[in-house]
Design a protein around this motif. Sequence first.
Motif, mmCIF file in Angstrom:
data_model
loop_
_atom_site.group_PDB
_atom_site.id
_atom_site.type_symbol
_atom_site.label_atom_id
_atom_site.label_comp_id
_atom_site.label_asym_id
_atom_site.label_seq_id
_atom_site.Cartn_x
_atom_site.Cartn_y
_atom_site.Cartn_z
ATOM 1 N N GLN A 175 0.827 -1.193 0.000
ATOM 2 C CA GLN A 175 0.000 0.000 0.000
ATOM 3 C C GLN A 175 0.871 1.257 0.000
ATOM 4 O OE1 GLN A 175 -3.383 -0.132 -0.306
ATOM 5 N NE2 GLN A 175 -3.061 -2.350 -0.497
ATOM 6 N N GLU A 225 1.762 7.416 3.524
ATOM 7 C CA GLU A 225 1.000 8.638 3.778
ATOM 8 C C GLU A 225 1.893 9.660 4.468
ATOM 9 O OE1 GLU A 225 -2.892 10.094 6.384
ATOM 10 O OE2 GLU A 225 -2.500 7.956 6.067
ATOM 11 N N LYS A 226 1.880 10.875 3.999
ATOM 12 C CA LYS A 226 2.676 11.936 4.609
ATOM 13 C C LYS A 226 1.899 12.584 5.767
ATOM 14 C CE LYS A 226 5.454 13.261 0.580
ATOM 15 N NZ LYS A 226 5.841 14.389 -0.328
ATOM 16 N N VAL A 227 2.626 12.939 6.791
ATOM 17 C CA VAL A 227 2.026 13.638 7.931
ATOM 18 C C VAL A 227 2.718 14.985 8.099
ATOM 19 C CG1 VAL A 227 1.361 11.517 9.117
ATOM 20 C CG2 VAL A 227 3.609 12.483 9.531
ATOM 21 N N LYS A 281 -1.263 8.903 14.745
ATOM 22 C CA LYS A 281 -1.646 7.863 13.783
ATOM 23 C C LYS A 281 -1.102 6.499 14.204
ATOM 24 C CE LYS A 281 -2.371 10.623 9.610
ATOM 25 N NZ LYS A 281 -3.758 10.111 9.429
#
Length: 249
Positions: A227, A230-232, A241
């Motif tokens: 998958q 995801e950037k934070v 998260k």
Amino acid sequence: MKILVPVKRVIDYNVKPRVKPDGSGVDIANVKMSMNPFDEIAVEEAVRLKEAGKADEVIAVSIGAPKSKDVLRTALAMGADRAILIQTEAEVEPLAVAKILKAVAAEENPQLIILGKQAIDDDSNQTGQMLAALIDRPQGTFASKVEIDGDHVTVTREVDDGLETVKLALPAIVTADLRLNEPRYASLPNIMKAKKKPMDEKTPEDYGVDITARLKTLKVAEPPVRQAGEKVGSVDELVAKLKALGVNA
């Protein structure tokens, strides 16, 4: 000293394997095949020992279809003296391979057997250890360095904590790891010479070995697609998260 080197014909390591539509196995039709990379390292080490005057003869052996002659010719071009092909169209499991190699060893009486630590098609990493148990010889697995000293062989092994050195009384069995050496490319003159080197052809029945399969492949599938990440925007958001995922941050 005589060295025996088993080699296997597998899908070339540069080729991405394709799973058959029915999930019964890997599709090898019209796929480039070559010598198992770990076995190539084993051949190189055996040839180097011969060149150093530690061995008198290097024998390559393969178990498989007639097309396996290709990898044996490669071994001969690298410097092996002669080859043995045990012909069978069946898929031979590690235990049966070890039993055949036991019979070959009894016939050839090698002082050292060098194998690749595993084959890249099934990744079993079993044959060398099984063979050592069957013929009751000391073994040095995952070798990154091999030195012959009289009637002993010193093997530097790659283990989880670093390196381990063991001294084995000959005759012995060694399985080769990636960092043992860098295999040579066979030159054109040596490839031509390899065609004249002897290659015996036998069958498992000649050695009295039953190669009936004892394992059944239920299903072969592609690994799941990874998958996207995801950037934070901040460390606090990352911690939040991770906690939401149940990770102890």
